[in-house]
Design a protein around this motif. Sequence first.
Motif, PDB file in Angstrom:
ATOM      1  N   PHE A 343      27.985   7.784  13.800  1.00  0.00           N
ATOM      2  CA  PHE A 343      26.889   7.394  14.695  1.00  0.00           C
ATOM      3  C   PHE A 343      26.519   8.505  15.676  1.00  0.00           C
ATOM      4  CE2 PHE A 343      29.690   3.784  13.769  1.00  0.00           C
ATOM      5  CZ  PHE A 343      28.839   2.982  13.034  1.00  0.00           C
ATOM      6  N   SER A 344      27.041   9.719  15.484  1.00  0.00           N
ATOM      7  CA  SER A 344      26.816  10.790  16.438  1.00  0.00           C
ATOM      8  C   SER A 344      26.009  11.923  15.821  1.00  0.00           C
ATOM      9  CB  SER A 344      28.153  11.328  16.952  1.00  0.00           C
ATOM     10  OG  SER A 344      28.970  11.776  15.874  1.00  0.00           O
ATOM     11  N   LEU A 345      25.382  12.702  16.694  1.00  0.00           N
ATOM     12  CA  LEU A 345      24.590  13.854  16.260  1.00  0.00           C
ATOM     13  C   LEU A 345      24.748  14.973  17.290  1.00  0.00           C
ATOM     14  CD1 LEU A 345      22.496  14.871  14.138  1.00  0.00           C
ATOM     15  CD2 LEU A 345      20.724  14.162  15.771  1.00  0.00           C
ATOM     16  N   PRO A 346      25.300  16.150  16.832  1.00  0.00           N
ATOM     17  CA  PRO A 346      25.940  16.371  15.531  1.00  0.00           C
ATOM     18  C   PRO A 346      27.193  15.506  15.393  1.00  0.00           C
ATOM     19  CG  PRO A 346      26.417  18.164  17.035  1.00  0.00           C
ATOM     20  CD  PRO A 346      25.414  17.319  17.726  1.00  0.00           C
ATOM     21  N   GLN A 347      27.598  15.295  14.166  1.00  0.00           N
ATOM     22  CA  GLN A 347      28.738  14.425  13.930  1.00  0.00           C
ATOM     23  C   GLN A 347      30.020  15.045  14.483  1.00  0.00           C
ATOM     24  OE1 GLN A 347      28.381  13.793   9.635  1.00  0.00           O
ATOM     25  NE2 GLN A 347      27.706  11.686  10.033  1.00  0.00           N
ATOM     26  N   SER A 348      30.865  14.181  15.050  1.00  0.00           N
ATOM     27  CA  SER A 348      32.139  14.637  15.602  1.00  0.00           C
ATOM     28  C   SER A 348      33.166  13.525  15.495  1.00  0.00           C
ATOM     29  CB  SER A 348      31.979  15.044  17.070  1.00  0.00           C
ATOM     30  OG  SER A 348      33.243  15.322  17.645  1.00  0.00           O
ATOM     31  N   ARG A 349      34.410  13.922  15.233  1.00  0.00           N
ATOM     32  CA  ARG A 349      35.498  12.959  15.155  1.00  0.00           C
ATOM     33  C   ARG A 349      36.217  12.815  16.506  1.00  0.00           C
ATOM     34  NH1 ARG A 349      36.115  11.307  10.164  1.00  0.00           N
ATOM     35  NH2 ARG A 349      37.981  10.158  10.799  1.00  0.00           N
ATOM     36  N   ASP A 350      35.735  13.490  17.525  1.00  0.00           N
ATOM     37  CA  ASP A 350      36.357  13.380  18.844  1.00  0.00           C
ATOM     38  C   ASP A 350      36.233  11.953  19.374  1.00  0.00           C
ATOM     39  OD1 ASP A 350      36.948  16.029  18.762  1.00  0.00           O
ATOM     40  OD2 ASP A 350      35.435  16.652  20.247  1.00  0.00           O
ATOM     41  N   PRO A 351      37.204  11.527  20.176  1.00  0.00           N
ATOM     42  CA  PRO A 351      37.037  10.246  20.875  1.00  0.00           C
ATOM     43  C   PRO A 351      36.066  10.422  22.036  1.00  0.00           C
ATOM     44  CG  PRO A 351      39.069  11.297  21.579  1.00  0.00           C
ATOM     45  CD  PRO A 351      38.503  12.173  20.487  1.00  0.00           C
ATOM     46  N   LEU A 352      35.505   9.323  22.497  1.00  0.00           N
ATOM     47  CA  LEU A 352      34.666   9.357  23.686  1.00  0.00           C
ATOM     48  C   LEU A 352      35.574   9.479  24.909  1.00  0.00           C
ATOM     49  CD1 LEU A 352      32.061   9.027  25.331  1.00  0.00           C
ATOM     50  CD2 LEU A 352      32.331   6.537  25.090  1.00  0.00           C
ATOM     51  N   LEU A 353      35.401  10.556  25.671  1.00  0.00           N
ATOM     52  CA  LEU A 353      36.174  10.802  26.883  1.00  0.00           C
ATOM     53  C   LEU A 353      35.230  10.740  28.074  1.00  0.00           C
ATOM     54  CD1 LEU A 353      38.311  13.830  25.626  1.00  0.00           C
ATOM     55  CD2 LEU A 353      38.942  11.403  25.645  1.00  0.00           C
ATOM     56  N   VAL A 354      35.684  10.094  29.136  1.00  0.00           N
ATOM     57  CA  VAL A 354      34.826   9.859  30.293  1.00  0.00           C
ATOM     58  C   VAL A 354      35.545  10.270  31.571  1.00  0.00           C
ATOM     59  CG1 VAL A 354      33.544   8.141  31.626  1.00  0.00           C
ATOM     60  CG2 VAL A 354      33.684   7.924  29.138  1.00  0.00           C
ATOM     61  N   ASN A 355      34.864  11.056  32.401  1.00  0.00           N
ATOM     62  CA  ASN A 355      35.319  11.358  33.760  1.00  0.00           C
ATOM     63  C   ASN A 355      34.351  10.690  34.728  1.00  0.00           C
ATOM     64  OD1 ASN A 355      37.337  13.064  32.791  1.00  0.00           O
ATOM     65  ND2 ASN A 355      36.025  14.862  32.864  1.00  0.00           N
ATOM     66  N   ALA A 356      34.799   9.626  35.384  1.00  0.00           N
ATOM     67  CA  ALA A 356      33.923   8.889  36.300  1.00  0.00           C
ATOM     68  C   ALA A 356      34.215   9.288  37.739  1.00  0.00           C
ATOM     69  CB  ALA A 356      34.109   7.390  36.126  1.00  0.00           C
ATOM     70  N   SER A 357      33.156   9.417  38.529  1.00  0.00           N
ATOM     71  CA  SER A 357      33.294   9.804  39.929  1.00  0.00           C
ATOM     72  C   SER A 357      32.445   8.887  40.795  1.00  0.00           C
ATOM     73  CB  SER A 357      32.858  11.261  40.110  1.00  0.00           C
ATOM     74  OG  SER A 357      32.877  11.624  41.476  1.00  0.00           O
ATOM     75  N   LEU A 358      33.072   8.319  41.847  1.00  0.00           N
ATOM     76  CA  LEU A 358      32.391   7.438  42.786  1.00  0.00           C
ATOM     77  C   LEU A 358      32.628   7.953  44.199  1.00  0.00           C
ATOM     78  CD1 LEU A 358      33.633   4.060  41.280  1.00  0.00           C
ATOM     79  CD2 LEU A 358      31.324   4.973  41.040  1.00  0.00           C
ATOM     80  N   LYS A 359      31.558   8.024  44.991  1.00  0.00           N
ATOM     81  CA  LYS A 359      31.674   8.457  46.377  1.00  0.00           C
ATOM     82  C   LYS A 359      30.859   7.512  47.256  1.00  0.00           C
ATOM     83  CE  LYS A 359      32.331  13.360  45.272  1.00  0.00           C
ATOM     84  NZ  LYS A 359      31.810  14.750  45.453  1.00  0.00           N
ATOM     85  N   ASP A 360      31.521   7.011  48.293  1.00  0.00           N
ATOM     86  CA  ASP A 360      30.901   6.014  49.162  1.00  0.00           C
ATOM     87  C   ASP A 360      31.130   6.412  50.614  1.00  0.00           C
ATOM     88  OD1 ASP A 360      29.752   3.386  49.810  1.00  0.00           O
ATOM     89  OD2 ASP A 360      31.766   2.914  50.495  1.00  0.00           O
ATOM     90  N   LYS A 361      30.107   6.240  51.442  1.00  0.00           N
ATOM     91  CA  LYS A 361      30.203   6.614  52.848  1.00  0.00           C
ATOM     92  C   LYS A 361      29.559   5.544  53.701  1.00  0.00           C
ATOM     93  CE  LYS A 361      29.279  10.576  55.915  1.00  0.00           C
ATOM     94  NZ  LYS A 361      28.656  11.936  55.979  1.00  0.00           N
ATOM     95  N   ALA A 362      30.102   5.343  54.894  1.00  0.00           N
ATOM     96  CA  ALA A 362      29.523   4.339  55.788  1.00  0.00           C
ATOM     97  C   ALA A 362      29.696   4.765  57.234  1.00  0.00           C
ATOM     98  CB  ALA A 362      30.171   2.975  55.567  1.00  0.00           C
ATOM     99  N   PHE A 363      28.698   4.466  58.035  1.00  0.00           N
ATOM    100  CA  PHE A 363      28.784   4.581  59.495  1.00  0.00           C
ATOM    101  C   PHE A 363      28.847   3.167  60.060  1.00  0.00           C
ATOM    102  CE2 PHE A 363      26.372   4.027  63.426  1.00  0.00           C
ATOM    103  CZ  PHE A 363      27.114   4.811  64.302  1.00  0.00           C
ATOM    104  N   TRP A 364      29.710   2.949  61.064  1.00  0.00           N
ATOM    105  CA  TRP A 364      29.824   1.605  61.601  1.00  0.00           C
ATOM    106  C   TRP A 364      29.941   1.607  63.126  1.00  0.00           C
ATOM    107  CZ3 TRP A 364      34.540   0.383  64.007  1.00  0.00           C
ATOM    108  CH2 TRP A 364      35.621   1.220  63.710  1.00  0.00           C
ATOM    109  N   LEU A 365      29.471   0.515  63.710  1.00  0.00           N
ATOM    110  CA  LEU A 365      29.495   0.304  65.154  1.00  0.00           C
ATOM    111  C   LEU A 365      29.900  -1.142  65.404  1.00  0.00           C
ATOM    112  CD1 LEU A 365      28.724   1.101  68.139  1.00  0.00           C
ATOM    113  CD2 LEU A 365      26.421   0.263  67.599  1.00  0.00           C
ATOM    114  N   LYS A 366      30.814  -1.328  66.366  1.00  0.00           N
ATOM    115  CA  LYS A 366      31.300  -2.680  66.648  1.00  0.00           C
ATOM    116  C   LYS A 366      31.497  -2.828  68.154  1.00  0.00           C
ATOM    117  CE  LYS A 366      34.491  -6.032  64.587  1.00  0.00           C
ATOM    118  NZ  LYS A 366      35.100  -6.692  65.753  1.00  0.00           N
ATOM    119  N   ILE A 367      30.996  -3.925  68.711  1.00  0.00           N
ATOM    120  CA  ILE A 367      31.142  -4.227  70.133  1.00  0.00           C
ATOM    121  C   ILE A 367      31.751  -5.622  70.260  1.00  0.00           C
ATOM    122  CG2 ILE A 367      29.979  -4.486  72.347  1.00  0.00           C
ATOM    123  CD1 ILE A 367      27.742  -2.711  71.255  1.00  0.00           C
TER     124      ILE A 367
END
Length: 698
Positions: A343-367
């Motif tokens: 099902f690939s083009l070009p054809q390959s017998r490699d497995p599907l390898l995934v490097n996932a990256s998530l980055k989250d940032k928040a500013f907060w204020l509390k009184i």
Amino acid sequence: MYQKFIRLLLHVLVVVSGLRLVAWSEAVDYYYTLSLTDLMNTTVTGSTLTEHKSSKAPSSVTVITQDEISRLGLHTLEELMNYIPGFQSIRQSESSIHNSYSARARRIGTTGREILVLLNGMRLDNSWSGGLESTIPALRLSSIKRLEFIRGPGSAIYGSNAFLGVINIVTVIAEEDTKTNSNADNSANQLSKFKLSSGSHSFKDYYMQVKNQWGKNSVAGYLNYTKDNGDSFVAKNGFTDADTVIRDPFNSMESAMKYRYQWTTNQKTWMELIYTRKYGDDFYISDKISHDYNRSEIEYFNGYLAHNIRISKEVSSIIKMGVRRWIQNVAGQATSEGELFDFSLPQSRDPLLVNASLKDKAFWLKIDNDWQASIHHTYQYGFEFRHAKLEEAKAENNFDLADLVNGLFPVRYYGDFNQGTPLSLLQSRDISGLYLQYQGSYFNDIDFTAGVRIDDYQHIGSHVSPRLGAVYSYDDNQTFKLLYGEAFRAPGISELYAINNKTVAGNPALDPETVSTWELLWLFQNNQLNTSFGYFFSEISQSITQQHENTIRTFVNGKNEIVKGLETEVAYQLSENSLLKMNYSHIFDKPESSFRESDSTFSSVLDLQFSELQFNLSVYHHGVKEILRNDNSTKETLKSTWMANSKLSYRVSDEVTLSLLVKNLFNKEMFTPSQDVISGEGTPNRLRTWYFEFSYVH
């Protein structure tokens, strides 16, 4: 990033401590004290933002003190949860570096989204999933001074995620009011602690804590580094179904620092920083095994600046503002070798390898404000604002992940990781909340609490969360509590907007879920016996559940769910030198989606003291659980489990204490449910492990 932070923190800690390494100096005399009276007098602040004895707090709450933690043969918060009524924690196959946990047997994903966790007043969460496990996994117990496990809704004070419970963590550097809080740090102006541990699988753990005060200034901090080469397990390879040997190595670092300046008796400014990192490889990633590729890393930073001032004799205020940053990197193998060849083009017998990256940032204020209207009537009111942004959500992959997930064939093969695939519609949102709470005492034996909070979530909407509570002191020994509360949980970004993912698909039409809970509790206390018995009834509306389609999970709003059950605790002073604690929880009605959780849990902790020798035996039991099989449509029952841990401590002299910890004392084989289908009996847990601790007192 974290190497520089470690070097900086070590430098500051050593300078502050004046090169004096003194272990446990403030706790030497108390360490060998077993007193039920001390347990009865513990205080809780997370229930109302004001101080109460745990028996008088308008909540179903269990408090664990630093002294109790020091006697247990445990290392992490996730391990301790199994000894708390209503809470469960299990290893799962999503990652090697964290467990999954739940309150009152309700969990819909791999993270405990239904429980809000606070550390010194800071929310420990992230915009992606919201749970502690993916924010600070396996939080170490060494730096914790007090733990408050609050069962039931908490949104009337804290807003979203305080759905079925709140865990309030107070660390050794927490800023608490020394005038009113009996748990405040009143120790010497200078303090340094040092502890090291070694054990099975080349385990190493180093902990250092320092405190110094001069004039109006004070500095405190701690550093905890842990490394473990991992146990080995025989597991079924999900790609070939062959037996495979895997390991679960990890290393982690937790650090924190606080600086305080005392302007006047009633006015002070302080700053607190916390940074953690944990890394693990091998084992499972998203229920799949890949020796050479699986790994997971999480970094978390939260820092804030605070100022408190007494505006008048009756009114005091605390203003906090801070910033939070969370990073998660996960690498895993998603298919077997050759699976995509045709099902690939070009054809390959490699497995599907995934490097996932998530980055989250928040500013907060509390009184937060506290108004002492009279000796018997007080009001708490405040405001909270958070601006959260998911800065990055992408996967680097050798095949085009979007082609595969969306059925676009042939799938493009790249052969390297220079191509990225978005994993979410990047999202930022503003969150604001206003709360008001009243507490009053009537007739010297009735304490009444009423509160409400209004929250507004950008892109989601507004919600109102009320609470009512009455605590009746029948006599010197008996107390009754009648509680009502409502809470809500706003969906995380992964639930709403996840895309191009082989395991999770977002649902932008997802609505918040809400819960209303009634509770009735009876407590009895005297110098020898401390017991509580509680019954709760919760109705969850617009309940968020998981819907499976092949291997992909989608979150949807389902039918209303009923959760009801009982929780009981007993602490019995067997003698001056022995103390027994037990608890039991049972769920009568459990949501269908919570099949991975046990209906019944039990735990027991026995403390014995013989002169300079102290022994602790802790045991917990989980009833049967279920695991998914085949095509996610059938379930298989996993047998109930017993687990025993122990700790033996010997005070060699005033300077030296030695301890031996043994986990899984009877070397029992145990498997716990995975999130999705895996081959074999479930997620394997560690067999017997031992640890040696050395502490030095100067």
